[in-house]
Design a protein around this motif. Structure first.
Motif, PDB file in Angstrom:
ATOM      1  N   ALA A   1    -100.399 -14.078 -38.028  1.00 42.89           N
ATOM      2  CA  ALA A   1    -100.348 -14.778 -39.308  1.00 42.89           C
ATOM      3  C   ALA A   1    -101.245 -14.085 -40.340  1.00 42.89           C
ATOM      4  O   ALA A   1    -100.857 -13.930 -41.518  1.00 42.89           O
ATOM      5  N   LEU A   2    -102.430 -13.666 -39.948  1.00 40.98           N
ATOM      6  CA  LEU A   2    -103.316 -12.967 -40.876  1.00 40.98           C
ATOM      7  C   LEU A   2    -102.707 -11.658 -41.352  1.00 40.98           C
ATOM      8  O   LEU A   2    -102.805 -11.296 -42.533  1.00 40.98           O
ATOM      9  N   LEU A   3    -102.066 -10.938 -40.465  1.00 45.85           N
ATOM     10  CA  LEU A   3    -101.437  -9.681 -40.860  1.00 45.85           C
ATOM     11  C   LEU A   3    -100.288  -9.922 -41.831  1.00 45.85           C
ATOM     12  O   LEU A   3    -100.089  -9.156 -42.785  1.00 45.85           O
ATOM     13  N   CYS A   4     -99.529 -10.998 -41.604  1.00 45.83           N
ATOM     14  CA  CYS A   4     -98.430 -11.325 -42.536  1.00 45.83           C
ATOM     15  C   CYS A   4     -98.975 -11.681 -43.914  1.00 45.83           C
ATOM     16  O   CYS A   4     -98.417 -11.261 -44.937  1.00 45.83           O
ATOM     17  N   LEU A   5    -100.049 -12.478 -43.946  1.00 47.48           N
ATOM     18  CA  LEU A   5    -100.637 -12.833 -45.239  1.00 47.48           C
ATOM     19  C   LEU A   5    -101.168 -11.597 -45.961  1.00 47.48           C
ATOM     20  O   LEU A   5    -101.001 -11.439 -47.181  1.00 47.48           O
ATOM     21  N   LEU A   6    -101.825 -10.710 -45.225  1.00 44.35           N
ATOM     22  CA  LEU A   6    -102.354  -9.506 -45.840  1.00 44.35           C
ATOM     23  C   LEU A   6    -101.233  -8.607 -46.354  1.00 44.35           C
ATOM     24  O   LEU A   6    -101.319  -8.064 -47.464  1.00 44.35           O
ATOM     25  N   LEU A   7    -100.189  -8.457 -45.558  1.00 43.23           N
ATOM     26  CA  LEU A   7     -99.065  -7.636 -45.999  1.00 43.23           C
ATOM     27  C   LEU A   7     -98.375  -8.241 -47.208  1.00 43.23           C
ATOM     28  O   LEU A   7     -97.991  -7.529 -48.153  1.00 43.23           O
ATOM     29  N   GLY A   8     -98.208  -9.590 -47.223  1.00 43.07           N
ATOM     30  CA  GLY A   8     -97.591 -10.238 -48.381  1.00 43.07           C
ATOM     31  C   GLY A   8     -98.426 -10.083 -49.639  1.00 43.07           C
ATOM     32  O   GLY A   8     -97.902  -9.884 -50.739  1.00 43.07           O
ATOM     33  N   HIS A   9     -99.748 -10.157 -49.492  1.00 43.26           N
ATOM     34  CA  HIS A   9    -100.629  -9.984 -50.644  1.00 43.26           C
ATOM     35  C   HIS A   9    -100.528  -8.561 -51.208  1.00 43.26           C
ATOM     36  O   HIS A   9    -100.485  -8.370 -52.427  1.00 43.26           O
ATOM     37  N   LEU A  10    -100.465  -7.587 -50.320  1.00 39.94           N
ATOM     38  CA  LEU A  10    -100.368  -6.205 -50.787  1.00 39.94           C
ATOM     39  C   LEU A  10     -99.031  -5.925 -51.469  1.00 39.94           C
ATOM     40  O   LEU A  10     -98.963  -5.179 -52.449  1.00 39.94           O
ATOM     41  N   MET A  11     -97.964  -6.519 -50.960  1.00 41.45           N
ATOM     42  CA  MET A  11     -96.639  -6.256 -51.526  1.00 41.45           C
ATOM     43  C   MET A  11     -96.371  -7.022 -52.821  1.00 41.45           C
ATOM     44  O   MET A  11     -95.676  -6.521 -53.701  1.00 41.45           O
ATOM     45  N   CYS A  12     -96.891  -8.235 -52.947  1.00 34.14           N
ATOM     46  CA  CYS A  12     -96.584  -9.062 -54.085  1.00 34.14           C
ATOM     47  C   CYS A  12     -97.650  -9.021 -55.195  1.00 34.14           C
ATOM     48  O   CYS A  12     -97.314  -9.132 -56.381  1.00 34.14           O
ATOM     49  N   CYS A  13     -98.891  -8.937 -54.834  1.00 35.40           N
ATOM     50  CA  CYS A  13     -99.954  -9.047 -55.820  1.00 35.40           C
ATOM     51  C   CYS A  13    -100.569  -7.717 -56.192  1.00 35.40           C
ATOM     52  O   CYS A  13    -101.360  -7.660 -57.148  1.00 35.40           O
ATOM     53  N   ARG A  14    -100.282  -6.683 -55.484  1.00 33.07           N
ATOM     54  CA  ARG A  14    -100.898  -5.392 -55.777  1.00 33.07           C
ATOM     55  C   ARG A  14     -99.911  -4.388 -56.367  1.00 33.07           C
ATOM     56  O   ARG A  14    -100.238  -3.222 -56.498  1.00 33.07           O
ATOM     57  N   ARG A  15     -98.718  -4.863 -56.743  1.00 29.10           N
ATOM     58  CA  ARG A  15     -97.757  -3.957 -57.348  1.00 29.10           C
ATOM     59  C   ARG A  15     -98.155  -3.636 -58.796  1.00 29.10           C
ATOM     60  O   ARG A  15     -98.812  -4.408 -59.456  1.00 29.10           O
ATOM     61  N   GLU A  16     -97.734  -2.494 -59.289  1.00 26.85           N
ATOM     62  CA  GLU A  16     -98.103  -2.057 -60.647  1.00 26.85           C
ATOM     63  C   GLU A  16     -97.410  -2.955 -61.672  1.00 26.85           C
ATOM     64  O   GLU A  16     -96.197  -3.180 -61.604  1.00 26.85           O
ATOM     65  N   GLY A  17     -98.185  -3.475 -62.611  1.00 26.55           N
ATOM     66  CA  GLY A  17     -97.650  -4.334 -63.672  1.00 26.55           C
ATOM     67  C   GLY A  17     -97.700  -5.800 -63.334  1.00 26.55           C
ATOM     68  O   GLY A  17     -97.267  -6.612 -64.136  1.00 26.55           O
ATOM     69  N   VAL A  18     -98.207  -6.176 -62.186  1.00 22.04           N
ATOM     70  CA  VAL A  18     -98.274  -7.576 -61.809  1.00 22.04           C
ATOM     71  C   VAL A  18     -99.720  -8.050 -61.877  1.00 22.04           C
ATOM     72  O   VAL A  18    -100.606  -7.398 -61.354  1.00 22.04           O
TER      73      VAL A  18
END
Length: 238
Positions: A221-238
């Protein structure tokens, strides 16, 4: 080439008394390098008598191993050995090529031999001549390139050239064997009740089960949350 029937096959031994042993022997011609194969079936039987406690190993420098395997050649060697051992109950225990002991392959020159180690056993003690040849003083002389201290070399000449600095004397005493288990008839004696082993109280396996199950789920679960944060919140322009 190898150990004689009834000889010492190596460390530990075969321990196949009363059974059959199948061996495939490979040989080659020294001149034409042609090879032949032959299968031997050997019946292992107990040796007559006990292993001799006194054993001496001689390095014969002017022979190849196949030259000392025939019974006639071994008998001549035993007669020569009896002159230095001063015993008449000698017998050959093992014949081994010097190449199997780390010796060098001789040059292809006529008269050069590979050398043979011959182990001889007896129930009588070593003669003073053999004891002197294997003494520490003789070993020291050998280290200096000199002949060991002994005066009984002529009995082997001219048939055998003994490398006296490689003489080994051993005293082998039979080791006591531990008594084997006493087997019963397999039938329970009258009046004897079977006593089962004490029952072990069942343990609580629930904590171990929960740890095994929940820890990997929490990590996933922690890995999924970390991966989701990197994909959704760390994209350029977001």
């Amino acid at each position: 080439h190898g150990p004689l029937p009834g000889g010492d096959p190596g460390v530990g031994g075969w321990h196949l008394q009363g059974s059959l042993l199948g061996l495939q022997v490979l040989a080659y011609n020294r001149h034409t390098y042609e090879t032949v194969a032959q299968r031997l079936v050997i019946t292992i039987v107990p040796a007559p008598g006990d292993e001799p406690p006194y054993q001496g190993e001689f390095l014969v420098g002017n022979r190849n191993v196949e030259e000392l395997l025939p019974a006639a050649a071994r008998e001549i060697f035993l007669q020569a050995t009896a002159g230095v051992w001063e015993r008449d109950d000698l017998h050959v225990i093992n014949v081994t090529s010097a190449l199997d002991r780390g010796g060098r392959v001789p040059l292809p020159i006529e008269g050069r031999k590979e050398g043979v180690y011959v182990k001889v056993g007896s129930h009588g003690a070593f003669s003073p001549c053999l004891a002197s040849a294997a003494s520490p003083q003789s070993r020291f002389r050998c280290s200096l390139g000199q002949q060991p201290l002994a005066s009984c070399y002529d009995t082997f000449a001219p048939h055998f050239t003994i490398r006296w600095c490689n003489l080994t004397l051993l005293q082998v005493w039979p080791s006591p064997t531990a008594p084997g288990p006493a087997w019963g008839s397999g039938v329970l004696e009258e009046g004897g009740d079977f006593q089962p082993p004490t029952e072990v109280p069942p343990g609580d396996l629930l904590p171990g089960y929960l740890v095994t199950l929940l820890v990997p789920l929490a990590v996933a679960a922690l890995l999924c949350l970390l991966l989701g944060h990197l994909m959704c919140c760390r994209r350029e322009g977001v």
